[in-house]
Design an enzyme around this catalytic site. Structure first.
Site, PDB file in Angstrom:
ATOM      1  NE  ARG A  66      32.357   8.530  44.453  1.00  0.00           N
ATOM      2  CZ  ARG A  66      33.242   7.573  44.170  1.00  0.00           C
ATOM      3  NH1 ARG A  66      34.213   7.338  44.986  1.00  0.00           N
ATOM      4  NH2 ARG A  66      33.143   6.883  43.061  1.00  0.00           N
ATOM      5  CB  THR A  67      27.467  12.997  45.001  1.00  0.00           C
ATOM      6  OG1 THR A  67      28.821  13.106  44.593  1.00  0.00           O
ATOM      7  CG2 THR A  67      26.975  14.361  45.428  1.00  0.00           C
ATOM      8  CE  LYS A  94       5.501   9.436  32.204  1.00  0.00           C
ATOM      9  NZ  LYS A  94       4.545   9.403  33.318  1.00  0.00           N
ATOM     10  NE  ARG A 116      26.207  14.959  40.572  1.00  0.00           N
ATOM     11  CZ  ARG A 116      27.282  14.221  40.853  1.00  0.00           C
ATOM     12  NH1 ARG A 116      27.470  13.063  40.273  1.00  0.00           N
ATOM     13  NH2 ARG A 116      28.163  14.643  41.729  1.00  0.00           N
ATOM     14  CG  HIS A 144      30.607  18.412  42.967  1.00  0.00           C
ATOM     15  ND1 HIS A 144      29.693  18.410  44.008  1.00  0.00           N
ATOM     16  CD2 HIS A 144      30.899  17.108  42.727  1.00  0.00           C
ATOM     17  CE1 HIS A 144      29.461  17.155  44.358  1.00  0.00           C
ATOM     18  NE2 HIS A 144      30.173  16.347  43.601  1.00  0.00           N
TER      19      HIS A 144
END
Lengths: 320, 196
Positions: A66-67, A94, A116, A144
């Site tokens: 959802r974020t 990598k 995030r 958050h």
């Protein structure tokens, strides 16, 4: 603009990293701005040209539904172009560092990076390394901020406090896995700044005594505080972050901290129930409560969109 | 600073705007266009006050209660140039605008960019039948091909009360301001706070 000049306030932040750095006035200004974006989502043309020609990158090193979707949609509704990047399947796997990845993205002419990351402080580190704006969409167990803001917008709307966003006299309980929760931290910083009384509730293994330093009341007994609270914010048990055994069994947790219909009946009749999602139904919250009349869980999601539009809009206006 | 219109004069200007709007609505409805609906939409943050004053004067029935407020902040074309952010507030139009005659109300018309933003914003809300433009003061200095339908006070070049280029107009309206007035500042007196 005239109002803004009158009291001399200007939004000063080029990045949105956490609510700890924001003043009460910053928070109130952002939430008021978010209210202005509400209408955009309900009309036939769900778009305004405010960020036309700007580029927003969703840089997510951790799973999110959802974020990520909410930020994407928020940017789209402001007419920005959105680039989706995932940690998995990118050059990070990598061996490229976070900063190198970000600098490379920035070199493509990006205005905002929404990040995030599983490490606390990742967003702040990024903000120090790049020239564009950074919006923290969750960093480890730290903050958050947009979740905290959308929770506050939800509370304000449901309790009729959208005029001045003054939370004095309001008691908010945050229940569950406080120790691992960035949502809890952002909520605590924000709610305290707006004047609310915050009670943190959880088993002692998930609620370290150090949280008392944040000027919160601590409790290990949900039933004891239940009759006093106006808002219950039920946190998700983050099984993926809990190493070892934080509580004897899920069943015991449910018995002591799960929000069941029977338990809700002992709270104030108009108590507001929130959950940041995703829910473990039957663990921290019962379906009957989550889908009941006290629940504001879906409103939280809708409000998240307005808050993220406001955040992207405001950080874009501050030059580096 | 000089005062171009005091409170009595300003009320007279609003009355003349009301008269103009009223005549157009009447003439349209007598042409058997009774199906046409009318609405009044004010542009923040003085046009909304002006729209309320006009609605009061003409009576809410004239617009069947359709009086709204438009916030154009997100549609401005100078967002990236003005630096610190203006305050975003709500657009309050709680009626469908499709097929309506909309009288767009603003306090001062200068470059026309605010009106362009307001039109853009209106079109995103629906498809009005026709949009009319009503301004209390036409300051002149257009940068876009936009012309008002109803003007209270004409200060544009060539008019009797034409302003000199450096002068800025400010409209004050109760209850937002403490009194009614139209004032003129020279640029030195007021550091460019008045945008259109």
């Amino acid at each position: 603009m005239t109002e803004q000049l009158k009291d001399g306030y200007q939004w000063p932040h080029r990045h949105l990293l956490g609510l700890e750095e924001l003043s009460a006035q910053d928070i109130r200004f952002l939430l008021t701005t978010a209210l202005g974006f509400e209408g955009v989502s309900t009309r036939s043309v769900k778009k305004v040209p405010a960020l036309r020609g700007r580029v927003v990158v969703n840089l997510f090193f951790e799973d999110s539904t959802r974020t990520r979707a909410s930020f994407h949609l928020a940017a789209s509704r402001l007419s920005a172009d959105v680039l989706e990047m995932a940690g998995k399947g990118s050059s990070v796997s990598k061996g490229e560092t976070l900063i190198d990845t970000a600098r490379n993205i920035e070199a493509m002419g990006v205005d905002v990076i929404v990040c995030r990351h599983h490490h606390s402080g990742a967003a702040a580190q990024l903000a120090g390394a790049v020239g564009c704006s950074v919006v923290n969409a969750g960093d480890g167990q730290h903050e958050h901020p947009t979740q905290g803001l959308l929770d506050m917008l939800t509370i304000a709307k449901r309790t009729g406090r959208t005029d001045g966003f003054d939370f004095a006299g309001l008691t908010v309980a945050i229940v569950g896995d406080i120790a691992h929760s960035r949502v809890a931290r952002s909520n605590i910083y924000g709610l305290k700044k707006l004047g609310a009384h915050v009670i943190l509730v959880g088993p002692s293994t998930l609620l370290p005594g150090a949280f008392a330093d944040l000027d919160c009341e601590l409790s290990h007994n949900l039933d004891e505080v239940l009759p006093r609270v106006d808002v219950l914010n039920m946190l998700r048990i983050q099984f993926e972050r809990i190493s070892g055994q934080a509580f004897p069994s899920v069943r015991e947790y449910v018995t002591r901290f799960g929000l069941t219909a029977a338990r809700l009946a002992r709270a104030k009749p108009d108590v507001l129930v929130m959950h940041p999602g995703p829910m473990n139904r039957g663990v921290e919250i019962d379906s009957a409560v989550a889908d009941g009349p006290n629940s504001a869980i879906l409103e939280q999601v809708a409000n998240g969109l307005c808050v993220r539009m406001a955040a992207l809009f405001l950080v874009n206006g501050v030059q580096g | 600073m000089r005062v171009l219109a005091d409170s009595d004069r300003l009320q007279g200007l609003i009355d003349s705007l009301c008269g103009g709007i009223d005549r157009v609505i009447t003439s349209k409805t007598t042409q058997n266009d009774t199906s046409e609906g009318w609405a009044l939409v004010g542009v923040r943050s003085r046009g909304d006050v002006l729209a309320q004053r006009i609605a009061e004067k003409l009576g809410p029935d004239r617009f069947d209660g359709r009086v709204g407020t438009l916030d154009i902040t997100l549609y401005r074309d100078d967002l990236s140039e003005i630096g610190p952010h203006p305050v975003v507030r709500t657009t309050e139009i709680d009626f469908p605008i499709d097929g309506l005659n909309i009288v767009l109300v603003d306090d001062v018309l200068m470059t026309g960019r605010s009106v362009k933003a307001a039109l853009q914003s209106l079109m995103d809300l629906g498809r009005p039948r026709r949009v009319w433009l009503c301004v209390l003061v036409d300051r002149g200095g257009r940068e876009l091909p936009i012309a008002p339908d109803f003007v209270g006070f004409d200060l544009s070049a060539g008019s009797a009360a034409a302003l000199s280029p450096g002068e800025q107009v400010q409209v004050m309206l109760t209850p937002t301001d403490d009194r009614d007035a139209v004032m003129v500042f020279t640029q030195n007196e007021q550091e460019g706070a008045n945008l259109d």
